[in-house]
Design a protein around this motif. Structure first.
Motif, PDB file in Angstrom:
ATOM      1  N   LEU B  35     -11.741  14.203 -77.735  1.00 39.28           N
ATOM      2  CA  LEU B  35     -11.414  15.461 -78.420  1.00 39.28           C
ATOM      3  C   LEU B  35     -11.411  15.294 -79.935  1.00 39.28           C
ATOM      4  N   LYS B  38     -14.660  14.865 -81.426  1.00 36.36           N
ATOM      5  CA  LYS B  38     -15.569  15.952 -81.047  1.00 36.36           C
ATOM      6  C   LYS B  38     -16.890  15.376 -80.530  1.00 36.36           C
ATOM      7  N   TYR B 114     -15.236  18.621 -70.193  1.00 38.95           N
ATOM      8  CA  TYR B 114     -15.741  18.679 -71.563  1.00 38.95           C
ATOM      9  C   TYR B 114     -17.246  18.373 -71.590  1.00 38.95           C
ATOM     10  N   GLY B 117     -19.223  21.240 -70.197  1.00 41.51           N
ATOM     11  CA  GLY B 117     -18.964  22.523 -70.849  1.00 41.51           C
ATOM     12  C   GLY B 117     -18.147  23.483 -70.011  1.00 41.51           C
ATOM     13  N   HIS B 119     -14.577  25.231 -68.845  1.00 38.28           N
ATOM     14  CA  HIS B 119     -13.241  25.521 -69.378  1.00 38.28           C
ATOM     15  C   HIS B 119     -12.229  25.750 -68.268  1.00 38.28           C
ATOM     16  N   ASN B 152      -7.086  25.348 -77.021  1.00 37.95           N
ATOM     17  CA  ASN B 152      -7.266  24.605 -78.273  1.00 37.95           C
ATOM     18  C   ASN B 152      -6.530  23.261 -78.230  1.00 37.95           C
ATOM     19  N   SER B 156      -8.469  20.764 -81.149  1.00 38.11           N
ATOM     20  CA  SER B 156      -9.902  20.433 -81.077  1.00 38.11           C
ATOM     21  C   SER B 156     -10.791  21.664 -80.979  1.00 38.11           C
ATOM     22  N   TYR B 158     -11.198  23.082 -78.210  1.00 37.49           N
ATOM     23  CA  TYR B 158     -11.661  23.092 -76.816  1.00 37.49           C
ATOM     24  C   TYR B 158     -10.529  23.547 -75.890  1.00 37.49           C
TER      25      TYR B 158
END
Ligand SMILES: Cc1cc2nc3c(=O)[nH]c(=O)nc-3n(C[C@H](O)[C@H](O)[C@H](O)COP(=O)(O)O)c2cc1C
Ligand code: SF4
Ligand code: FES
Lengths: 154, 427
Positions: B35, B38, B114, B117, B119, B152, B156, B158
């Motif tokens: 994270l 990145k 991650y 991609g 969530h 978040n 990050s 994410y």
């Protein structure tokens, strides 16, 4: 129909998914823990709760062995019948329990206390024979151990 | 042969399930680093690809390759689904992870999500895993409270939500497309492929389904590098795996070993030899859906994909079922066929009708009422089932069946009345 606290819990489960219908199995399992089995009224309630037709709930309930569309005894006993258990004492455990409870697999004892069901491999083959009592796993269960366990909950 | 401890390193430690202990052992450092740096998701996928990691759920497909099939340019949400249905007879490793080191799995879930991609990640567990479910649920709560998941994460940018969901006692839900239908809340019939889940999976969005143990490998690979993993065990099928041994050995259990070891060494060493010093008759090496091995094959086989393939079998879910000389192989295969007949979802005719027929034929042989031509009938039925169904459950039923009938034909014939044997019938 259900306590507000339980409904809140079910709403939390429902919120895990982008579509309410996806909460089907966890919601049914939670209600089964509460009520013992999933009667017509409960299924209808779930249909409304998840915004689906009653038949969609029924289709799911009747597919899964661990969802009960019919009444069960006070306690449900699942004994593994699959290979590793069968060759490591499972046969003896089955014979013992059927005799003790006076039932064959699938049936409920006359006093209504125990429903004896067969389960397929419970992912505990290294500690055979294995059984669940009300979904709690017990390992290395010989006949004496089984008596103790049933005595403990009965 | 020596035991290793990558995945099982924390098993049996006091309080191995708590976040505190996991972090003290260096846990979540890799997740936080991904994270904070990145990391480019594509670099993570590349790392997993070159590590040589293959899925631990049964099919043994390259994990990195599977991840790379997720269309990066798709505007749809993406999902990670962790397969914790663990119902293949003879397999009991994922449960140990869930009960003893849930944060290892969660760290893997973070990194894998991650990378592809996603969530939202769903961890799908069979409902019989009461303890596993409670342990993972508690771990998810702890991880949220520590700011390891949610919106978040650690600033990050994410977001990741991790949820638990469950099945209700159906083996078929371990098949990845059945699992997706199970999560969606419809009857969990497997889907036709293609489209593969990576392109069109959960809620018709790109989805990666990975086994619990597969995901647990991810933090170790990202932390130690692809080359480290590629150097463990056999070069063509590297890694450190959890092997489940059950049946007639002195010390059954889960053993972690790098691929490429000799099966005989595992049985003679850590497993303490055969139960009561009896003789080995057969081993089903990769969960019940793999082809049986004879003692002379067990003596030779190395446990890696090329090695077991050379013996005509497969590693599957690494469920090693050991059967000694007291086992009746007719009984054994009948037990397994009852399993498949019971677990067939009923969607395809060859599987729905064929598996109960096989039970019927085996049952009459077992009762001493079979005919020798029944053995050909079994072969004929199996050849009309294998490869003709939506999912691999039916193939998985045929593999132990035909291999056992061929390798132990004498045991079947011995149960057939003399008057129904071929040499008599044709005379
Ligand atoms: C009938 C059947 C049952 C399966 N059961 C499981 C299971 O319980 N757990 C699992 O991880 N994979 C199971 N699989 C394999 C999955 O379909 C899928 O290949 C796997 O979850 C992918 O993860 P992996 O690439 O990490 O191995 C099963 C496959 C079939 C055909
Ligand atoms: S092969 Fe069997 S289990 Fe798989 S989809 Fe067809 S009927 Fe269902
Ligand atoms: S065979 Fe009984 S738990 Fe696996």
């Amino acid at each position: 129909m259900f306590a507000a606290e339980l409904v809140t819990e079910l709403e939390e489960i429902r919120a895990r998914f982008p579509y309410p219908k996806a909460a089907m199995v966890p919601v049914l399992r939670r209600l089964q823990t509460e009520k013992g089995w999933l009667d017509k009224e409960t299924q209808a309630w779930v249909a409304e709760f998840l915004s689906v037709n009653a038949i969609e709930v029924h289709e799911v309930v009747t597919f899964y062995p661990m969802l009960y569309a019919d009444p069960v005894g006070k306690h449900v006993v699942h004994v593994c019948r699959t290979l590793s258990c069968e060759v490591c004492g499972g046969k003896e455990l089955w014979r013992h329990l059927e005799k003790k409870l006076g039932v064959t697999r699938g049936e409920t004892s006359a006093d209504g206390k125990f429903t004896l069901r067969a389960a397929e491999c419970l992912a505990s083959c290294g500690t055979a024979p294995v059984m669940l009592i009300d979904n709690v796993r017990h390992e290395h269960v010989g006949p004496e151990e089984a008596d103790k366990l049933l005595g403990g909950v009965g | 042969m020596k035991l290793s401890s990558v995945i099982s390193a924390r098993f049996g430690k006091p309080d191995s399930t708590a976040l505190k202990g996991y972090r003290e052992d260096g846990g979540y450092a890799t997740w936080l680093q991904v994270l904070s740096e990145k990391r480019a998701p594509s670099s993570l996928i590349e790392e997993v690809k070159t590590s040589g990691l293959r899925g631990r759920g049964g099919a043994g497909f390259s994990t990195g390759m599977k991840w790379s099939f997720v269309p990066g340019d798709s505007p749809k949400p993406k999902y990670l689904c962790v397969n914790g249905d663990e119902s293949e007879p003879g397999t009991f490793k994922d449960r140990q992870i869930l009960e003893m080191d849930p944060h290892q799995l969660l760290e893997g879930v973070g990194i894998a999500s991650y990378a592809i991609g996603a969530h939202i990640a769903y961890i799908y567990l069979r409902c019989e895993f009461k303890k596993g479910i409670e342990t993972v649920e508690a771990a998810i709560r702890e991880a949220y409270d520590a700011g390891l998941f949610g919106k978040n994460i650690q600033g990050s940018g994410y977001d990741l939500d991790v949820h638990l969901t469950m099945g209700a006692g159906a083996y078929i839900c371990g098949e990845e497309t059945s699992l997706l239908n199970s999560i969606e809340g419809v009857r969990p019939y497997p889907r036709n492929k293609p489209p593969f889940p990576a392109v069109e999976g959960l809620f018709a969005c790109p989805t990666i389904v990975n086994n619990v143990e597969t995901i647990c490998n991810i933090p170790h690979i990202i932390k130690n590098g692809a080359a480290w993993h590629a150097g463990l065990g056999h070069s063509e099928d590297p890694g450190s795996r959890l092997w489940c041994v059950s049946g007639h050995v002195e010390k059954p259990g889960v053993y972690e070993i790098e691929t490429g070891y000799k099966l005989q060494d595992l049985l003679d060493g850590p497993c303490g030899g055969m139960l009561g010093g009896r003789k080995l008759k057969a081993v089903i090496p990769g969960g019940s859906s793999s082809k049986v091995l004879l003692p002379e094959e067990v003596a030779k086989v190395t446990m890696d994909t090329p090695g077991i393939r050379a013996m005509g079998s497969s590693l599957g879910s690494a469920g090693i079922i050991v059967l000694d000389e007291t086992t009746c192989m007719v009984d054994a295969v009948l037990n397994l066929m009852r399993f498949y007949a019971h677990e067939s979802c009923g969607q395809c005719t060859p599987c729905r009708e064929g598996t109960p027929w096989l039970v019927k034929i085996l049952d009459r042989i077992e009762r001493g009422e079979g005919r020798e031509v029944d053995l050909e009938l079994i072969e004929d039925l199996a050849s009309n089932i294998e490869g003709r169904t939506v999912c691999a459950l039916a193939d998985g039923a045929c593999w132990p069946l035909t291999s056992i009938v061929r390798k132990f034909r004498h045991e079947f014939v011995a149960k057939i009345p003399v008057s129904a044997r071929k040499d008599v019938v044709s005379a």
